[in-house]
Design a protein around this motif. Structure first.
Motif, PDB file in Angstrom:
ATOM      1  N   ARG A 143       0.801  -1.234   0.000  1.00 16.54           N
ATOM      2  CA  ARG A 143       0.000   0.000   0.000  1.00 16.54           C
ATOM      3  C   ARG A 143       0.828   1.275   0.000  1.00 16.54           C
ATOM      4  O   ARG A 143       0.341   2.325  -0.382  1.00 16.54           O
ATOM      5  N   VAL A 144       2.059   1.194   0.466  1.00 16.12           N
ATOM      6  CA  VAL A 144       2.915   2.373   0.542  1.00 16.12           C
ATOM      7  C   VAL A 144       3.325   2.784  -0.872  1.00 16.12           C
ATOM      8  O   VAL A 144       3.686   1.947  -1.689  1.00 16.12           O
ATOM      9  N   THR A 145       3.280   4.062  -1.132  1.00 17.42           N
ATOM     10  CA  THR A 145       3.724   4.569  -2.429  1.00 17.42           C
ATOM     11  C   THR A 145       5.237   4.440  -2.520  1.00 17.42           C
ATOM     12  O   THR A 145       5.956   4.989  -1.675  1.00 17.42           O
ATOM     13  N   PRO A 146       5.736   3.701  -3.524  1.00 19.65           N
ATOM     14  CA  PRO A 146       7.190   3.551  -3.659  1.00 19.65           C
ATOM     15  C   PRO A 146       7.867   4.881  -3.974  1.00 19.65           C
ATOM     16  O   PRO A 146       7.243   5.798  -4.505  1.00 19.65           O
ATOM     17  N   GLN A 147       9.157   4.958  -3.677  1.00 22.32           N
ATOM     18  CA  GLN A 147       9.921   6.171  -3.938  1.00 22.32           C
ATOM     19  C   GLN A 147       9.855   6.574  -5.405  1.00 22.32           C
ATOM     20  O   GLN A 147       9.765   7.757  -5.726  1.00 22.32           O
ATOM     21  N   ALA A 148       9.879   5.597  -6.303  1.00 19.95           N
ATOM     22  CA  ALA A 148       9.878   5.881  -7.736  1.00 19.95           C
ATOM     23  C   ALA A 148       8.585   6.559  -8.192  1.00 19.95           C
ATOM     24  O   ALA A 148       8.551   7.197  -9.231  1.00 19.95           O
ATOM     25  N   GLU A 149       7.504   6.422  -7.418  1.00 19.27           N
ATOM     26  CA  GLU A 149       6.218   6.990  -7.815  1.00 19.27           C
ATOM     27  C   GLU A 149       5.893   8.300  -7.099  1.00 19.27           C
ATOM     28  O   GLU A 149       4.842   8.892  -7.331  1.00 19.27           O
ATOM     29  N   ARG A 174      11.660   1.013  -3.032  1.00 14.64           N
ATOM     30  CA  ARG A 174      12.122   1.852  -4.153  1.00 14.64           C
ATOM     31  C   ARG A 174      11.145   1.811  -5.321  1.00 14.64           C
ATOM     32  O   ARG A 174      10.904   2.826  -5.948  1.00 14.64           O
ATOM     33  N   THR A 175      10.643   0.616  -5.626  1.00 13.65           N
ATOM     34  CA  THR A 175       9.745   0.462  -6.771  1.00 13.65           C
ATOM     35  C   THR A 175       8.564  -0.419  -6.376  1.00 13.65           C
ATOM     36  O   THR A 175       8.575  -1.067  -5.319  1.00 13.65           O
ATOM     37  N   ARG A 176       7.560  -0.461  -7.249  1.00 12.09           N
ATOM     38  CA  ARG A 176       6.408  -1.336  -7.023  1.00 12.09           C
ATOM     39  C   ARG A 176       6.860  -2.799  -7.012  1.00 12.09           C
ATOM     40  O   ARG A 176       6.392  -3.605  -6.216  1.00 12.09           O
ATOM     41  N   ALA A 177       7.805  -3.137  -7.885  1.00  7.64           N
ATOM     42  CA  ALA A 177       8.307  -4.515  -7.951  1.00  7.64           C
ATOM     43  C   ALA A 177       9.016  -4.904  -6.655  1.00  7.64           C
ATOM     44  O   ALA A 177       8.865  -6.033  -6.171  1.00  7.64           O
ATOM     45  N   SER A 178       9.789  -3.977  -6.077  1.00  6.32           N
ATOM     46  CA  SER A 178      10.471  -4.316  -4.826  1.00  6.32           C
ATOM     47  C   SER A 178       9.475  -4.411  -3.670  1.00  6.32           C
ATOM     48  O   SER A 178       9.670  -5.200  -2.749  1.00  6.32           O
ATOM     49  N   ALA A 179       8.396  -3.643  -3.719  1.00  7.02           N
ATOM     50  CA  ALA A 179       7.344  -3.768  -2.702  1.00  7.02           C
ATOM     51  C   ALA A 179       6.707  -5.150  -2.792  1.00  7.02           C
ATOM     52  O   ALA A 179       6.436  -5.792  -1.769  1.00  7.02           O
ATOM     53  N   LEU A 180       6.495  -5.607  -4.012  1.00  3.94           N
ATOM     54  CA  LEU A 180       5.931  -6.945  -4.227  1.00  3.94           C
ATOM     55  C   LEU A 180       6.890  -8.017  -3.702  1.00  3.94           C
ATOM     56  O   LEU A 180       6.469  -8.973  -3.040  1.00  3.94           O
ATOM     57  N   GLY A 181       8.184  -7.836  -3.957  1.00  4.55           N
ATOM     58  CA  GLY A 181       9.180  -8.786  -3.449  1.00  4.55           C
ATOM     59  C   GLY A 181       9.234  -8.809  -1.932  1.00  4.55           C
ATOM     60  O   GLY A 181       9.370  -9.868  -1.314  1.00  4.55           O
ATOM     61  N   THR A 182       9.111  -7.642  -1.318  1.00  5.72           N
ATOM     62  CA  THR A 182       9.100  -7.563   0.140  1.00  5.72           C
ATOM     63  C   THR A 182       7.872  -8.263   0.708  1.00  5.72           C
ATOM     64  O   THR A 182       7.972  -9.019   1.686  1.00  5.72           O
TER      65      THR A 182
END
Length: 177
Positions: A79-85, A106-114
């Motif tokens: 739910r957190v807005t990534p830094q890239a956005e 950092r990115t939506r993809a890294s949020a998904l990985g986390t």
């Protein structure tokens, strides 16, 4: 919940463990001795307690709590807005949203990985507690516990923790764009 379909699949092992642990405990409970292990030390069981719902299902309750906590953390990571956005002016250090104490992915993809790593960590925790329940729910009040059992309980926790740390390192190395 905002879990996407691929992330929801990572919830399945946790849901299976949440179903198996209490069911196994319910089936084992009538066959437990009046005193059951309360604590395992390096020499086997070193503390005992009277059998009760609370003592027999303590590890199940712990897993339920850990599941709620780690699932909520995975949800928050998505739910957190990534830094890239973030808007360019807010993304620079020391200004607006980016200066909060929130450690953004950092990115939506890294949020998904986390999020995935947290759900895997939860499943690994469940596997460790499943092994612990095997000791707790034995039919005999035996003090002896095989030494390899400690390693078997620790290895899934170490694997899940390593995966979570690896996801955090990948996130820190990902370009924010």
């Amino acid at each position: 919940m905002v879990f996407s379909r691929p992330v929801r699949l990572w919830l399945l092992p946790n849901a299976a463990l949440l179903a198996v642990l209490p069911l196994w405990g319910i089936l084992r409970y009538p066959h437990l001795p009046s005193r059951i292990p309360q604590h395992l030390g390096s020499d086997g069981v070193d503390a005992w307690t009277e059998r009760s719902i609370g003592s027999a299902f303590a590890l199940v309750f712990v897993y339920i709590g850990v599941t709620v906590l780690l699932t909520a953390c995975a949800e928050l990571a998505l739910r957190v807005t990534p830094q890239a956005e973030l808007p360019r002016e807010a993304a620079s250090f020391g200004h607006g949203l980016a200066s909060s104490s929130l450690n953004r992915p950092r990115t939506r993809a890294s949020a998904l990985g986390t999020a995935r790593a947290l759900l895997v960590l939860n499943a690994c925790t469940g596997i460790s507690l499943l092994i612990g329940c095997g000791v707790l729910w034995r039919s005999t009040a035996d003090r002896e516990v095989p030494g390899w059992l400690f390693a078997a309980m620790l290895l899934p926790l170490l694997a899940g923790t390593a995966g979570t740390v690896a996801a955090a390192i990948r996130d820190r190395r990902a370009p924010a764009n």
